[in-house]
Design a protein around this motif. Structure first.
Motif, mmCIF file in Angstrom:
data_model
loop_
_atom_site.group_PDB
_atom_site.id
_atom_site.type_symbol
_atom_site.label_atom_id
_atom_site.label_comp_id
_atom_site.label_asym_id
_atom_site.label_seq_id
_atom_site.Cartn_x
_atom_site.Cartn_y
_atom_site.Cartn_z
ATOM 1 N N GLY A 132 0.349 -1.189 0.105
ATOM 2 C CA GLY A 132 -0.391 0.262 0.140
ATOM 3 C C GLY A 132 1.015 1.659 -0.061
ATOM 4 O O GLY A 132 0.277 1.865 -0.371
ATOM 5 N N LEU A 133 1.669 1.348 0.611
ATOM 6 C CA LEU A 133 3.094 2.597 1.067
ATOM 7 C C LEU A 133 3.154 2.450 -0.484
ATOM 8 O O LEU A 133 4.205 3.961 -0.489
ATOM 9 N N PHE A 134 4.165 1.646 -1.034
ATOM 10 C CA PHE A 134 4.197 1.907 -2.443
ATOM 11 C C PHE A 134 4.123 2.273 -3.371
ATOM 12 O O PHE A 134 3.991 3.590 -4.024
ATOM 13 N N ALA A 135 2.413 1.772 -3.142
ATOM 14 C CA ALA A 135 0.894 2.010 -4.040
ATOM 15 C C ALA A 135 0.526 3.348 -3.858
ATOM 16 O O ALA A 135 0.644 4.521 -5.229
ATOM 17 N N ILE A 136 0.890 4.431 -3.258
ATOM 18 C CA ILE A 136 0.803 5.489 -2.993
ATOM 19 C C ILE A 136 1.620 6.465 -3.141
ATOM 20 O O ILE A 136 1.130 7.110 -3.459
ATOM 21 N N ARG A 137 2.953 6.069 -2.772
ATOM 22 C CA ARG A 137 3.919 6.877 -3.647
ATOM 23 C C ARG A 137 4.269 7.209 -4.772
ATOM 24 O O ARG A 137 4.061 8.075 -5.296
ATOM 25 N N ILE A 138 3.387 5.645 -5.195
ATOM 26 C CA ILE A 138 3.569 5.901 -6.931
ATOM 27 C C ILE A 138 2.442 6.607 -7.351
ATOM 28 O O ILE A 138 2.703 7.608 -8.469
ATOM 29 N N PHE A 139 1.195 6.411 -6.774
ATOM 30 C CA PHE A 139 -0.011 7.299 -7.073
ATOM 31 C C PHE A 139 -0.137 8.942 -7.157
ATOM 32 O O PHE A 139 -0.648 9.651 -7.853
ATOM 33 N N VAL A 140 0.503 9.111 -5.780
ATOM 34 C CA VAL A 140 0.761 10.286 -5.152
ATOM 35 C C VAL A 140 1.583 11.047 -6.968
ATOM 36 O O VAL A 140 1.482 12.600 -7.194
ATOM 37 N N LYS A 141 2.928 10.215 -7.281
ATOM 38 C CA LYS A 141 3.851 11.009 -7.941
ATOM 39 C C LYS A 141 3.330 11.632 -9.315
ATOM 40 O O LYS A 141 3.578 12.693 -9.983
ATOM 41 N N ALA A 142 2.303 10.538 -9.217
ATOM 42 C CA ALA A 142 1.485 10.234 -10.910
ATOM 43 C C ALA A 142 0.803 11.536 -11.112
ATOM 44 O O ALA A 142 0.595 12.385 -11.364
ATOM 45 N N SER A 143 0.291 11.429 -9.712
ATOM 46 C CA SER A 143 -0.935 12.788 -10.069
ATOM 47 C C SER A 143 -0.364 13.969 -10.001
ATOM 48 O O SER A 143 -1.119 15.196 -10.986
ATOM 49 N N LYS A 144 0.261 14.292 -9.152
ATOM 50 C CA LYS A 144 1.586 15.436 -8.801
ATOM 51 C C LYS A 144 2.137 15.532 -10.559
ATOM 52 O O LYS A 144 2.125 16.933 -11.302
ATOM 53 N N LYS A 147 0.718 21.436 -4.153
ATOM 54 C CA LYS A 147 1.494 20.812 -3.038
ATOM 55 C C LYS A 147 0.111 20.566 -1.968
ATOM 56 O O LYS A 147 0.636 19.358 -1.363
ATOM 57 N N PHE A 148 -0.817 21.542 -2.291
ATOM 58 C CA PHE A 148 -1.611 20.968 -1.479
ATOM 59 C C PHE A 148 -2.483 19.915 -1.656
ATOM 60 O O PHE A 148 -2.663 18.570 -0.934
ATOM 61 N N LEU A 149 -2.618 19.631 -2.567
ATOM 62 C CA LEU A 149 -3.931 18.636 -3.459
ATOM 63 C C LEU A 149 -2.894 17.818 -3.625
ATOM 64 O O LEU A 149 -3.700 16.217 -2.703
ATOM 65 N N GLY A 150 -1.506 17.266 -3.242
ATOM 66 C CA GLY A 150 -0.502 16.463 -3.209
ATOM 67 C C GLY A 150 -1.016 15.364 -2.144
ATOM 68 O O GLY A 150 -0.852 14.454 -1.898
ATOM 69 N N ASP A 151 -0.732 16.654 -0.509
ATOM 70 C CA ASP A 151 -0.176 15.667 0.654
ATOM 71 C C ASP A 151 -1.788 15.540 1.311
ATOM 72 O O ASP A 151 -2.259 14.968 1.369
ATOM 73 N N LEU A 152 -2.432 16.953 0.741
ATOM 74 C CA LEU A 152 -4.022 15.996 0.942
ATOM 75 C C LEU A 152 -4.373 14.570 0.333
ATOM 76 O O LEU A 152 -4.549 13.491 1.359
ATOM 77 N N LEU A 153 -3.983 14.028 -1.031
ATOM 78 C CA LEU A 153 -4.141 12.912 -1.181
ATOM 79 C C LEU A 153 -3.504 11.520 -0.392
ATOM 80 O O LEU A 153 -3.643 10.900 -0.404
#
Length: 268
Positions: free
Chosen positions: A29-41, A55-61
C-alpha cells in the motif's frame, strides 16, 4: 507451562497469517500510494495547475490514502473498524472544536487556491492591507507592503472579505487632482497638464490619458488628471507626474493656490 506454551502456539498459528497479510498490505500500500501521488503531481504539472495548489492537493491525497490504508491494515489484524471509526470520529470532533479558527483558515486557503481571486505577484488590497502577494500558504497569505513590510493575513478572513486585485486587468488608472488659480487660463492649463502626461514614456497611449475640470472649489479650479499605466509603473508615474506638473505650472507662471492666513487687528 505446557498449557501456556500450547496457548502461545495457538496464538502464533492463528495470528501469524493475519500479521503477515497486514504487513504485506502495508508495504504494498505504501509503495502504491507513493507511485499514485507522484503520478498525480505529474498530471497536475502537465495541466499547469498552480504550484501551491499542487503541493496542497498532493499532501491531501497522500494523507487520505494513508489513513485508508491504516484502517485496512487494522481490520486485517482483527480489530473492529466500526469501533475504531467511532474513536476517530470522536477525536476528530474534539480536534475540530479546538481548532475552529485554524480549520476556517484551512478552508479559506482551499477556496483561494481553487477560485484564484489572486496569485503570487499580484498587487491586492484586502483586510486593510495593500501590497504584493509573496506567498499563499494553507492557513495564511504573505503580502509585501509598499514599505517592504511583511503582512501575514489569515486565509479565513481573507476569503470572506472584499479583495481588490489591482493586477488582474493588467493596467491601472492613476487618479490625480491639481488645483490652479481662478485667474489661470483653463485651455492653457489643460494643454500643460496633457503635455506632462504625454512626455512620460510610462504613460500609456491606449487607453489615452485625460485632463478635465473636475471642480470649481472655493479658492481653485481643480483638474482631474487621469493617466493609464502598467501596474508595475503606478508609483513611478504617480510621483513623477506630481513633481513634473508643479515644475511645468511654475514655468508657465500659473499659480497653485494655497491657504493664506489673514491677521485682523483690533482697534483700541
Amino acid at each position: 507451562m505446557e498449557q501456556y506454551t500450547e496457548k502461545i502456539k495457538n496464538l502464533v498459528i492463528d495470528y501469524a497469517p493475519k500479521i503477515a497479510m497486514a504487513i504485506a498490505i502495508l508495504l504494498v500500500g505504501l509503495f502504491a500510494i507513493r507511485i499514485f501521488v507522484k503520478a498525480s503531481k505529474k498530471i497536475m504539472e502537465k495541466q499547469q495547475v498552480d504550484i501551491t495548489l499542487q503541493k496542497f492537493l498532493g499532501d491531501l491525497l497522500n494523507w487520505t490514502l494513508k489513513a485508508l490504508l491504516f484502517v485496512t491494515v487494522i481490520s486485517k489484524l482483527g480489530v473492529a473498524t466500526t469501533s475504531f471509526a467511532a474513536i476517530i470520529g470522536a477525536a476528530g470532533l474534539a480536534v475540530g472544536l479546538a481548532l475552529q479558527g485554524s480549520l476556517a483558515n484551512f478552508a479559506g486557503g482551499t477556496l483561494i487556491m481553487i477560485f484564484k481571486p489572486f496569485k503570487v505577484g499580484d498587487l491586492i488590497e484586502a483586510q486593510g492591507v495593500t501590497g504584493v502577494v509573496k506567498e499563499i500558504q494553507i492557513f495564511t497569505t504573505h503580502i509585501n507592503t509598499p514599505g517592504n513590510k511583511l503582512a501575514i493575513v489569515p486565509n479565513g478572513s481573507l476569503s470572506n472579505g472584499n479583495i481588490i486585485n489591482y493586477t488582474a486587468e493588467g493596467q491601472l488608472r492613476v487618479d490625480l487632482t491639481f488645483g490652479v488659480s481662478y485667474d489661470a487660463d483653463i485651455k492653457k492649463t489643460k494643454e500643460i497638464l496633457m503635455d506632462v502626461l504625454t512626455a512620460n514614456p510610462k504613460v500609456l497611449s491606449d487607453p489615452a490619458p485625460t485632463v478635465n475640470v473636475s471642480e470649481l472649489a472655493d479658492s481653485s479650479v481643480n483638474f482631474a488628471v487621469r493617466p493609464w499605466v502598467e501596474t508595475a509603473d503606478y508609483w513611478d508615474v504617480y510621483f513623477g507626474t506630481t513633481e513634473n506638473v508643479k515644475l511645468a505650472l511654475d514655468k508657465a507662471g500659473i499659480e497653485i493656490p494655497y491657504p493664506h492666513s489673514v491677521e485682523i487687528q483690533k482697534e483700541g
